[in-house]
Design an enzyme around this catalytic site. Structure first.
Site, PDB file in Angstrom:
ATOM      1  N   ALA A  77     -16.080  15.047 -46.253  1.00 26.68           N
ATOM      2  CA  ALA A  77     -16.811  15.172 -44.905  1.00 26.68           C
ATOM      3  C   ALA A  77     -18.514  15.130 -44.814  1.00 26.68           C
ATOM      4  CB  ALA A  77     -15.909  15.851 -44.023  1.00 26.68           C
ATOM      5  N   LEU A  78     -18.792  14.632 -44.570  1.00 27.04           N
ATOM      6  CA  LEU A  78     -20.252  14.788 -44.778  1.00 27.04           C
ATOM      7  C   LEU A  78     -21.187  15.957 -43.697  1.00 27.04           C
ATOM      8  CD1 LEU A  78     -21.616  11.359 -44.164  1.00 27.04           C
ATOM      9  CD2 LEU A  78     -20.907  12.132 -46.066  1.00 27.04           C
ATOM     10  N   ARG A  94     -17.078  19.076 -24.421  1.00 20.77           N
ATOM     11  CA  ARG A  94     -18.014  19.641 -25.751  1.00 20.77           C
ATOM     12  C   ARG A  94     -18.693  19.716 -26.310  1.00 20.77           C
ATOM     13  NH1 ARG A  94     -15.625  18.982 -30.300  1.00 20.77           N
ATOM     14  NH2 ARG A  94     -14.178  18.116 -30.878  1.00 20.77           N
ATOM     15  N   ARG A  96     -15.412  22.472 -32.579  1.00 21.11           N
ATOM     16  CA  ARG A  96     -13.455  23.187 -32.666  1.00 21.11           C
ATOM     17  C   ARG A  96     -14.482  23.111 -34.698  1.00 21.11           C
ATOM     18  NH1 ARG A  96     -10.754  20.546 -36.439  1.00 21.11           N
ATOM     19  NH2 ARG A  96     -12.553  18.787 -37.003  1.00 21.11           N
ATOM     20  N   PHE A 143     -16.409  11.731 -51.738  1.00 23.00           N
ATOM     21  CA  PHE A 143     -14.615  11.928 -51.116  1.00 23.00           C
ATOM     22  C   PHE A 143     -14.624  12.708 -50.222  1.00 23.00           C
ATOM     23  CE2 PHE A 143     -10.496  11.685 -52.971  1.00 23.00           C
ATOM     24  CZ  PHE A 143      -9.960  10.063 -52.713  1.00 23.00           C
ATOM     25  N   THR A 199     -15.981   2.644 -44.456  1.00 23.88           N
ATOM     26  CA  THR A 199     -15.190   3.505 -43.578  1.00 23.88           C
ATOM     27  C   THR A 199     -16.759   3.952 -42.533  1.00 23.88           C
ATOM     28  OG1 THR A 199     -14.833   4.721 -44.479  1.00 23.88           O
ATOM     29  CG2 THR A 199     -13.210   3.406 -42.714  1.00 23.88           C
ATOM     30  N   ASP A 257     -19.872  14.014 -37.314  1.00 30.62           N
ATOM     31  CA  ASP A 257     -19.450  13.577 -38.487  1.00 30.62           C
ATOM     32  C   ASP A 257     -18.268  12.654 -38.171  1.00 30.62           C
ATOM     33  OD1 ASP A 257     -19.180  12.897 -41.051  1.00 30.62           O
ATOM     34  OD2 ASP A 257     -18.164  14.531 -41.520  1.00 30.62           O
ATOM     35  N   SER A 279      -7.804  15.793 -43.121  1.00 27.87           N
ATOM     36  CA  SER A 279      -7.881  15.094 -44.696  1.00 27.87           C
ATOM     37  C   SER A 279      -8.649  14.675 -45.379  1.00 27.87           C
ATOM     38  CB  SER A 279      -8.432  14.012 -43.077  1.00 27.87           C
ATOM     39  OG  SER A 279      -9.464  13.752 -42.884  1.00 27.87           O
ATOM     40  N   HIS A 280      -9.715  15.984 -45.397  1.00 26.52           N
ATOM     41  CA  HIS A 280     -10.564  16.057 -46.750  1.00 26.52           C
ATOM     42  C   HIS A 280     -10.650  17.328 -47.385  1.00 26.52           C
ATOM     43  CE1 HIS A 280     -12.397  12.755 -44.386  1.00 26.52           C
ATOM     44  NE2 HIS A 280     -12.886  12.748 -45.263  1.00 26.52           N
ATOM     45  N   LYS A 290     -22.423  -2.819 -31.161  1.00 26.27           N
ATOM     46  CA  LYS A 290     -22.844  -1.568 -31.734  1.00 26.27           C
ATOM     47  C   LYS A 290     -22.337  -1.097 -32.728  1.00 26.27           C
ATOM     48  CE  LYS A 290     -23.463  -1.763 -26.659  1.00 26.27           C
ATOM     49  NZ  LYS A 290     -23.446  -1.630 -25.841  1.00 26.27           N
ATOM     50  N   GLU A 340      -4.418   6.666 -40.620  1.00 28.45           N
ATOM     51  CA  GLU A 340      -4.052   6.765 -40.053  1.00 28.45           C
ATOM     52  C   GLU A 340      -3.070   6.132 -40.083  1.00 28.45           C
ATOM     53  OE1 GLU A 340      -7.174   8.891 -36.752  1.00 28.45           O
ATOM     54  OE2 GLU A 340      -8.166  10.303 -38.137  1.00 28.45           O
TER      55      GLU A 340
HETATM   56  P1  NDP Z   1     -13.329  12.653 -35.453  1.00 25.82           P
HETATM   57  O1  NDP Z   1     -13.288  10.825 -34.827  1.00 25.82           O
HETATM   58  O2  NDP Z   1     -11.627  13.519 -35.832  1.00 25.82           O
HETATM   59  O3  NDP Z   1     -14.540  13.098 -35.238  1.00 25.82           O
HETATM   60  C1  NDP Z   1     -15.860  12.515 -34.417  1.00 25.82           C
HETATM   61  C2  NDP Z   1     -16.543  13.475 -34.654  1.00 25.82           C
HETATM   62  O4  NDP Z   1     -16.466  14.112 -32.931  1.00 25.82           O
HETATM   63  C3  NDP Z   1     -17.142  15.524 -34.936  1.00 25.82           C
HETATM   64  O5  NDP Z   1     -17.973  15.061 -35.351  1.00 25.82           O
HETATM   65  C4  NDP Z   1     -15.910  16.147 -34.217  1.00 25.82           C
HETATM   66  O6  NDP Z   1     -16.183  16.939 -33.843  1.00 25.82           O
HETATM   67  C5  NDP Z   1     -16.711  14.622 -32.490  1.00 25.82           C
HETATM   68  N1  NDP Z   1     -16.530  14.748 -31.568  1.00 25.82           N
HETATM   69  C6  NDP Z   1     -14.415  14.877 -30.982  1.00 25.82           C
HETATM   70  N2  NDP Z   1     -14.114  14.795 -29.749  1.00 25.82           N
HETATM   71  C7  NDP Z   1     -14.729  15.506 -29.079  1.00 25.82           C
HETATM   72  C8  NDP Z   1     -14.835  15.417 -28.043  1.00 25.82           C
HETATM   73  N3  NDP Z   1     -14.294  15.741 -26.988  1.00 25.82           N
HETATM   74  N4  NDP Z   1     -16.007  16.100 -26.902  1.00 25.82           N
HETATM   75  C9  NDP Z   1     -17.096  15.906 -28.404  1.00 25.82           C
HETATM   76  N5  NDP Z   1     -17.442  15.599 -29.356  1.00 25.82           N
HETATM   77  C10 NDP Z   1     -15.990  15.328 -30.096  1.00 25.82           C
HETATM   78  O7  NDP Z   1     -13.599  11.787 -37.118  1.00 25.82           O
HETATM   79  P2  NDP Z   1     -13.957  11.032 -37.974  1.00 25.82           P
HETATM   80  O8  NDP Z   1     -12.203  10.456 -38.018  1.00 25.82           O
HETATM   81  O9  NDP Z   1     -14.269   9.562 -37.548  1.00 25.82           O
HETATM   82  O10 NDP Z   1     -14.041  11.165 -39.570  1.00 25.82           O
HETATM   83  C11 NDP Z   1     -14.071  12.311 -40.185  1.00 25.82           C
HETATM   84  C12 NDP Z   1     -14.468  12.651 -41.357  1.00 25.82           C
HETATM   85  O11 NDP Z   1     -13.773  11.102 -41.913  1.00 25.82           O
HETATM   86  C13 NDP Z   1     -15.306  13.183 -41.555  1.00 25.82           C
HETATM   87  O12 NDP Z   1     -16.123  13.993 -41.600  1.00 25.82           O
HETATM   88  C14 NDP Z   1     -16.686  12.134 -42.292  1.00 25.82           C
HETATM   89  O13 NDP Z   1     -17.855  12.203 -43.118  1.00 25.82           O
HETATM   90  C15 NDP Z   1     -14.937  11.722 -43.407  1.00 25.82           C
HETATM   91  N6  NDP Z   1     -15.232   9.915 -44.153  1.00 25.82           N
HETATM   92  C16 NDP Z   1     -15.334  10.843 -45.147  1.00 25.82           C
HETATM   93  C17 NDP Z   1     -15.883   8.835 -45.489  1.00 25.82           C
HETATM   94  C18 NDP Z   1     -16.500   9.385 -47.591  1.00 25.82           C
HETATM   95  O14 NDP Z   1     -16.608   8.179 -47.655  1.00 25.82           O
HETATM   96  N7  NDP Z   1     -16.997  10.311 -47.628  1.00 25.82           N
HETATM   97  C19 NDP Z   1     -15.430   7.967 -45.494  1.00 25.82           C
HETATM   98  C20 NDP Z   1     -14.865   7.875 -43.773  1.00 25.82           C
HETATM   99  C21 NDP Z   1     -15.173   9.187 -42.690  1.00 25.82           C
HETATM  100  P3  NDP Z   1     -15.615  17.798 -34.681  1.00 25.82           P
HETATM  101  O15 NDP Z   1     -15.353  18.693 -35.362  1.00 25.82           O
HETATM  102  O16 NDP Z   1     -15.891  19.749 -34.041  1.00 25.82           O
HETATM  103  O17 NDP Z   1     -13.575  17.946 -33.406  1.00 25.82           O
END
Ligand code: NDP
Length: 332
Positions: A122-123, A302, A307, A120, A159, A177, A46-47, A230, A187
């Site tokens: 990921a961080l 994990r 991932r 725009f 978000t 992140d 998505s990024h 929270k 989504e």
């Molecule tokens: P996800 O919900 O997909 O994942 C959030 C985090 O949880 C990730 O670090 C992921 O690691 C980890 N994770 C997921 N599943 C598990 C698990 N089962 N066990 C342990 N850790 C887990 O991300 P979001 O959808 O919330 O966000 C997606 C992206 O969107 C981010 O990169 C964010 O920076 C970006 N974003 C950017 C914005 C902007 O303005 N620039 C605005 C909003 C979002 P892993 O990657 O290894 O799966």
């Protein structure tokens, strides 16, 4: 969905050419194309290339400066402000991060505030880069409102993502992140299009009632934060750090200013680095490794970031949505 396999170098070329065709110079196009390519490499789809039409739209409308030259100013001995020159955030990060690393290695703690940029991406790119230099990284940014604070029925927060990275000697860092909303609005829209339900409480309908119907959230409704009040507190903290402390736009101000061209709104980013070597002492890595060993010994656990890091090991082509490739080619 039809996909086309693209090697990482071809993904980079496609992004670089699209950005260059709309006014980015070498530095700016390179920083953004690299970020996009790393996102595709790690499966942060998505990024990745998905964002290129938005990046291009904001260049076309002249909202974003494609020839930006961000500059650093030391506010204190270990607080640095990057003036982003209205360019894309990856350029400011490239300029600011080496200084943040230097000062944190001297003082144990460092802060980088990035102002007047357009984020725009990921961080994890920035927090992971800090962790690869044996520092702890924390970053957050705000975005235009789509999320209601706890108790409200109208959006005020973006978000608002936050990322944290912990360094590990001779191992990839542990990185999370995440957006502070229950789900990305994109989504929710996809679920509405495909006729799927979303988890109850993902958002509110326009009457302000919790729903599992994505079309009611996407059309006049609002997203909620994860974890009720929270998550709302964390989203609020992000507004205060990335806008209040940085001295840039809160989400509601970004909405007032933005031209809605489909690209990223103007805003700031807060990044903090900490040196475990200077703060925790020489044994920091072994000590943390004991904790990680306990974590992963539990069934079903994990570490966050795993991932992406597993995806990264695959050096082969990535399967990219064919329509998206055609769309980007039409922009070149
Ligand atoms: P996800 O919900 O997909 O994942 C959030 C985090 O949880 C990730 O670090 C992921 O690691 C980890 N994770 C997921 N599943 C598990 C698990 N089962 N066990 C342990 N850790 C887990 O991300 P979001 O959808 O919330 O966000 C997606 C992206 O969107 C981010 O990169 C964010 O920076 C970006 N974003 C950017 C914005 C902007 O303005 N620039 C605005 C909003 C979002 P892993 O990657 O290894 O799966």
């Amino acid at each position: 969905m039809n996909t086309t396999p693209l090697e990482l170098e071809n993904i980079y070329d496609l992004a670089f050419k699209a950005l260059s065709a709309h006014g980015c110079d070498q530095l700016n196009a390179n920083c953004v194309a690299t970020t996009v390519t790393h996102a595709e490499r790690d499966g942060s789809v998505s990024h990745g290339l998905f964002r290129i039409p938005g990046y291009v739209a904001s260049l076309k409308s002249k909202k974003v400066n494609g020839v930006s030259r961000p500059s650093n100013t030391y506010l204190t001995q270990n607080a640095i402000r990057v003036e982003g020159d209205y360019g894309f955030a990856p350029v400011s990060i490239k300029v600011g991060l080496p200084e943040l690393i230097n000062t944190t290695n001297k003082h144990g703690v460092g802060v980088l505030t990035i102002a007047n940029t357009h984020h725009f991406a990921a961080l994890w790119h920035e927090t992971e880069a800090l962790a690869e230099n044996n520092l702890i990284g924390i970053a957050c940014t705000a975005y235009k409102p789509s999320v209601a604070p706890a108790g409200a029925k109208k959006p005020l927060f973006g978000t608002n993502p936050i990322s944290f990275a912990w360094p590990r000697k001779n191992k990839t860092p542990v990185v999370y992140d995440m957006a502070t909303s229950t789900m990305a609005m994109g989504e929710v829209q996809v679920a509405a299009r495909d006729g799927h339900k979303v988890p109850f409480g993902t958002g509110l309908n326009k009457e302000g009632e919790k729903t599992d119907d994505p079309s009611k959230i996407a059309n006049g409704g609002v997203l909620l934060t994860f974890g009720d009040y929270k998550g709302s507190a964390i989203a609020m903290m992000i507004e205060l750090l990335a806008a209040g402390l940085v001295g840039d736009l809160f989400s509601f101000e970004a909405k007032e200013e933005d031209n809605n061209d489909g690209g990223p709104a103007r805003g700031g980013e807060f990044i903090m680095a900490l040196s475990p070597e200077l703060i925790a002492g020489k044994n920091w890595n072994e000590h943390a490794e004991k904790f990680f060993a306990q974590m992963i010994s539990l069934d079903g656990v994990r570490l966050p970031g795993q991932r992406r890091h597993t995806n990264r090991e695959d050096k082969g082509p990535r399967n990219i949505n064919s329509d998206l490739i055609e769309k980007i080619k039409s922009l070149i």
